[in-house]
Design a protein around this motif. Structure first.
Motif, PDB file in Angstrom:
ATOM      1  N   SER A   1      22.056  23.546 -35.937  1.00 48.49           N
ATOM      2  CA  SER A   1      23.231  22.762 -36.295  1.00 48.49           C
ATOM      3  C   SER A   1      23.836  23.330 -37.572  1.00 48.49           C
ATOM      4  O   SER A   1      23.219  24.133 -38.266  1.00 48.49           O
ATOM      5  CB  SER A   1      22.863  21.286 -36.492  1.00 48.49           C
TER       6      SER A   1
ATOM      7  N   ILE B   1      10.155  16.154 -37.040  1.00 48.05           N
ATOM      8  CA  ILE B   1      11.000  15.305 -36.203  1.00 48.05           C
ATOM      9  C   ILE B   1      10.170  14.073 -35.887  1.00 48.05           C
ATOM     10  O   ILE B   1       9.038  14.187 -35.413  1.00 48.05           O
ATOM     11  CB  ILE B   1      11.419  16.027 -34.907  1.00 48.05           C
TER      12      ILE B   1
ATOM     13  N   ARG C   1      11.833  10.845 -34.676  1.00 48.30           N
ATOM     14  CA  ARG C   1      12.497   9.905 -33.761  1.00 48.30           C
ATOM     15  C   ARG C   1      12.540  10.467 -32.344  1.00 48.30           C
ATOM     16  O   ARG C   1      12.806  11.645 -32.126  1.00 48.30           O
ATOM     17  CB  ARG C   1      13.914   9.629 -34.240  1.00 48.30           C
TER      18      ARG C   1
ATOM     19  N   ASP D   1      16.429  22.445 -35.585  1.00 44.51           N
ATOM     20  CA  ASP D   1      15.437  21.508 -35.078  1.00 44.51           C
ATOM     21  C   ASP D   1      14.681  22.221 -33.968  1.00 44.51           C
ATOM     22  O   ASP D   1      15.287  22.792 -33.057  1.00 44.51           O
ATOM     23  CB  ASP D   1      16.098  20.247 -34.528  1.00 44.51           C
TER      24      ASP D   1
ATOM     25  N   HIS E   1      20.362  20.470 -43.457  1.00 40.72           N
ATOM     26  CA  HIS E   1      19.087  19.769 -43.636  1.00 40.72           C
ATOM     27  C   HIS E   1      17.923  20.748 -43.478  1.00 40.72           C
ATOM     28  O   HIS E   1      18.072  21.876 -43.032  1.00 40.72           O
ATOM     29  CB  HIS E   1      18.964  18.594 -42.662  1.00 40.72           C
TER      30      HIS E   1
ATOM     31  N   ARG F   1      13.243  21.277 -39.092  1.00 38.43           N
ATOM     32  CA  ARG F   1      12.344  20.218 -38.615  1.00 38.43           C
ATOM     33  C   ARG F   1      11.630  20.672 -37.349  1.00 38.43           C
ATOM     34  O   ARG F   1      12.234  21.285 -36.478  1.00 38.43           O
ATOM     35  CB  ARG F   1      13.123  18.938 -38.335  1.00 38.43           C
TER      36      ARG F   1
ATOM     37  N   ALA G   1      17.193  15.074 -27.797  1.00 39.34           N
ATOM     38  CA  ALA G   1      18.382  15.897 -28.026  1.00 39.34           C
ATOM     39  C   ALA G   1      18.018  17.378 -28.097  1.00 39.34           C
ATOM     40  O   ALA G   1      18.729  18.228 -27.539  1.00 39.34           O
ATOM     41  CB  ALA G   1      19.083  15.465 -29.309  1.00 39.34           C
ATOM     42  N   VAL G   2      16.929  17.705 -28.761  1.00 36.50           N
ATOM     43  CA  VAL G   2      16.529  19.108 -28.888  1.00 36.50           C
ATOM     44  C   VAL G   2      16.112  19.666 -27.531  1.00 36.50           C
ATOM     45  O   VAL G   2      16.518  20.767 -27.153  1.00 36.50           O
ATOM     46  CB  VAL G   2      15.382  19.269 -29.912  1.00 36.50           C
TER      47      VAL G   2
ATOM     48  N   ARG H   1      17.347  23.930 -31.474  1.00 36.56           N
ATOM     49  CA  ARG H   1      18.721  23.437 -31.568  1.00 36.56           C
ATOM     50  C   ARG H   1      19.195  23.657 -33.000  1.00 36.56           C
ATOM     51  O   ARG H   1      18.697  23.031 -33.932  1.00 36.56           O
ATOM     52  CB  ARG H   1      18.790  21.956 -31.219  1.00 36.56           C
TER      53      ARG H   1
ATOM     54  N   ASP I   1      15.735  12.240 -31.332  1.00 37.16           N
ATOM     55  CA  ASP I   1      15.858  13.610 -31.828  1.00 37.16           C
ATOM     56  C   ASP I   1      15.087  14.586 -30.935  1.00 37.16           C
ATOM     57  O   ASP I   1      15.572  15.682 -30.652  1.00 37.16           O
ATOM     58  CB  ASP I   1      15.353  13.707 -33.270  1.00 37.16           C
ATOM     59  N   TYR I   2      13.896  14.197 -30.495  1.00 32.35           N
ATOM     60  CA  TYR I   2      13.145  15.027 -29.558  1.00 32.35           C
ATOM     61  C   TYR I   2      13.972  15.263 -28.292  1.00 32.35           C
ATOM     62  O   TYR I   2      14.094  16.386 -27.812  1.00 32.35           O
ATOM     63  CB  TYR I   2      11.832  14.344 -29.150  1.00 32.35           C
TER      64      TYR I   2
END
Length: 111
Positions: free
Chosen positions: A36, A8, A10, A81, A40, A43, A16-17, A34, A13-14
């Protein structure tokens, strides 16, 4: 070392998790997962604050956590994530203890 697709990078993104992910606390780390429906790669992100110690100590803790996550990577569900926040006690924790703690949290939340 974790490859680029498994990291990860960005700040959003940190955030959000940590805000929306399931939390698993241990004595030395707090793990946020997290999941989804995307396909992908798994991460990982690491948060090691100055409370953990000097720059040398923080980097050592971060490298240890990365090595643990690399070992656990095949058992984690795709699309997950994961952010691991190191607590100050992680600086003095034994590698085997950290491994058991991270593996337990990943098995509970990301398997």
């Amino acid at each position: 070392m974790l490859s680029r697709p498994n990291r990860i990078t960005r700040g959003a993104d940190y955030k959000a998790v940590v805000r929306r992910g399931a939390r698993c606390a241990g004595a030395h780390t707090v793990t946020y997962v997290r999941a989804s429906d995307d396909d992908h790669a798994v991460r990982f992100g690491f948060i090691v604050s100055k409370q953990v110690g000097s720059a040398v100590t923080r980097n050592t803790v971060r490298r240890r956590l990365k090595a643990l996550c690399l070992r656990e990577l095949p058992g984690v569900r795709a699309g997950s994530d994961i952010v691991i926040r190191a607590l100050p006690s992680a600086a003095t924790a034994d590698f085997a203890v950290l491994h058991a703690e991270v593996a337990r949290c990943l098995a509970r939340r990301a398997a």
